[in-house]
Design an enzyme around this catalytic site. Structure first.
Site, PDB file in Angstrom:
ATOM      1  N   ALA A   1       0.818  -1.207   0.000  1.00  0.00           N
ATOM      2  CA  ALA A   1       0.000   0.000   0.000  1.00  0.00           C
ATOM      3  C   ALA A   1       0.855   1.261   0.000  1.00  0.00           C
ATOM      4  CB  ALA A   1      -0.915   0.004   1.222  1.00  0.00           C
TER       5      ALA A   1
ATOM      6  N   GLU B   1      -0.116  -9.910  -1.962  1.00  0.00           N
ATOM      7  CA  GLU B   1      -1.502 -10.241  -2.310  1.00  0.00           C
ATOM      8  C   GLU B   1      -1.678 -10.263  -3.828  1.00  0.00           C
ATOM      9  OE1 GLU B   1      -4.344  -8.718   1.246  1.00  0.00           O
ATOM     10  OE2 GLU B   1      -3.197  -7.140   0.254  1.00  0.00           O
TER      11      GLU B   1
ATOM     12  N   GLU C   1       0.923  -6.372   7.234  1.00  0.00           N
ATOM     13  CA  GLU C   1      -0.061  -5.365   7.626  1.00  0.00           C
ATOM     14  C   GLU C   1      -0.199  -5.207   9.139  1.00  0.00           C
ATOM     15  OE1 GLU C   1      -1.297  -6.537   3.439  1.00  0.00           O
ATOM     16  OE2 GLU C   1      -0.431  -7.504   5.185  1.00  0.00           O
TER      17      GLU C   1
ATOM     18  N   GLY D   1       0.176  -5.655   0.090  1.00  0.00           N
ATOM     19  CA  GLY D   1      -0.576  -5.754  -1.152  1.00  0.00           C
ATOM     20  C   GLY D   1       0.239  -6.288  -2.312  1.00  0.00           C
TER      21      GLY D   1
END
Length: 316
Positions: free
Chosen positions: A118, A166, A186, A163
């Site tokens: 992020a 991910e 995270e 992310g």
């Protein structure tokens, strides 16, 4: 008067359906034209005039059928900012309708990092509701990667965190260098894996290992990632710094000659089948197999076997 209004309403509905059909045709035409003659992503996009954060290259000649999505946001380590996300959405839409592309490699154009996750500087400027909305967009983006009809391969040369991991998890296959660093970090930032990580990681490496990595926010290297099944292949980095990409390219080259419809149906059967009980999975397999039966490629495969020659599949 009532009859005239009824006819007028029917005409309006017909016009609306016609316009909707025309719009769908235009969308497909736009998607096809966004790839220029050189095989690169057209500069005509929502970010015209700015440096592209997502690059698209479609190979030609020897490697025809392979496309590359390249992350190009060096100043922010390829973090998932608004422009980056918008351009990646746009690129996925183009590839989804390009039947000439048989394999997609997702890699970084920036050395030493795949995707740092992020963009926390952007995120800090968002209200709570804006943050929720943006993370939902990220979740949908990862689903968009996962739902591409052709196989996708992530080439991880450096950091794939939050992310970024991910995104790699949304790919069908993952290749990493031994020095790469991966993790859903995270919880070390007061956050939670909200773009598919809490669902895809346990499906990839098992519930227990996934919980441990998410709870601790631990980073692991490429060798450990391979040992727990997070990546399909691990390779030592080379002098050029693209060893993972070279291994991913070899996998793509091995896949491209195969019957593309059969490969796509295999992807659907595996992805959908693993989400349900085995009896339902068998039914999904049967549907996919039936859809593949009338293809020209199946006939070509049988003919090539009988004639003792390599098959030439055309994706029909």
């Amino acid at each position: 008067c009532r009859e005239r209004r009824k006819r007028a309403g029917g005409d309006q509905q017909g016009d609306a359906m016609f316009r909707l059909g025309r719009a769908a045709i235009c969308l497909r035409t736009f998607s096809a034209k966004c790839l220029n003659s050189a095989g690169n992503f057209s500069r005509r996009s929502m970010t015209t005039g700015k440096k592209k954060e997502i690059l698209l290259q479609v190979h030609e000649e020897a490697n025809c059928g392979i496309a590359e999505i390249q992350f190009n946001r060096p100043h922010a380590k390829n973090s998932l900012g608004k422009v980056f996300v918008d351009e990646l959405y746009e690129t996925l839409d183009i590839l989804r309708y390009n039947e000439k592309v048989r394999v997609v490699i997702i890699k970084s154009h920036v050395k030493g990092v795949f995707c740092a996750g992020a963009d926390l500087k952007e995120r800090a400027q968002m209200t709570n509701s804006q943050a929720v909305h943006f993370v939902q967009r990220l979740r949908n983006l990862m689903d968009g990667v996962a739902s591409l009809p052709m196989p996708t391969i992530a080439a991880i040369e450096g950091y794939a965190l939050g992310g970024g991991l991910e995104l790699a998890l949304a790919c069908d296959l993952r290749v990493a260098v031994s020095s790469a660093k991966m993790g859903l970090i995270e919880t070390t930032r007061g956050l939670f894996p909200g773009a598919g990580g809490s669902q895809r990681l346990p499906r990839c490496i098992g519930v227990g290992r996934a919980k441990e990595l998410i709870f601790t926010g631990r980073q692991i290297d490429g060798q450990e990632a391979y040992s727990i099944g997070l990546v399909n292949h691990v390779v030592p980095q080379n002098e050029k710094g693209d060893a993972a990409y070279q291994r991913a390219l070899a996998l793509a080259e091995e896949t491209v000659p195969r019957a593309p419809i059969a490969v796509k149906m295999s992807k659907v059967a595996i992805n959908r089948g693993t989400e349900v009980d085995i009896a339902s999975g068998m039914a999904i397999e049967g549907i996919c197999y039936t859809l593949n039966i009338p293809t020209k490629d199946r006939q070509e495969g049988m003919a090539a076997f009988i004639e003792k020659r390599p098959p030439k599949f055309i994706g029909e």
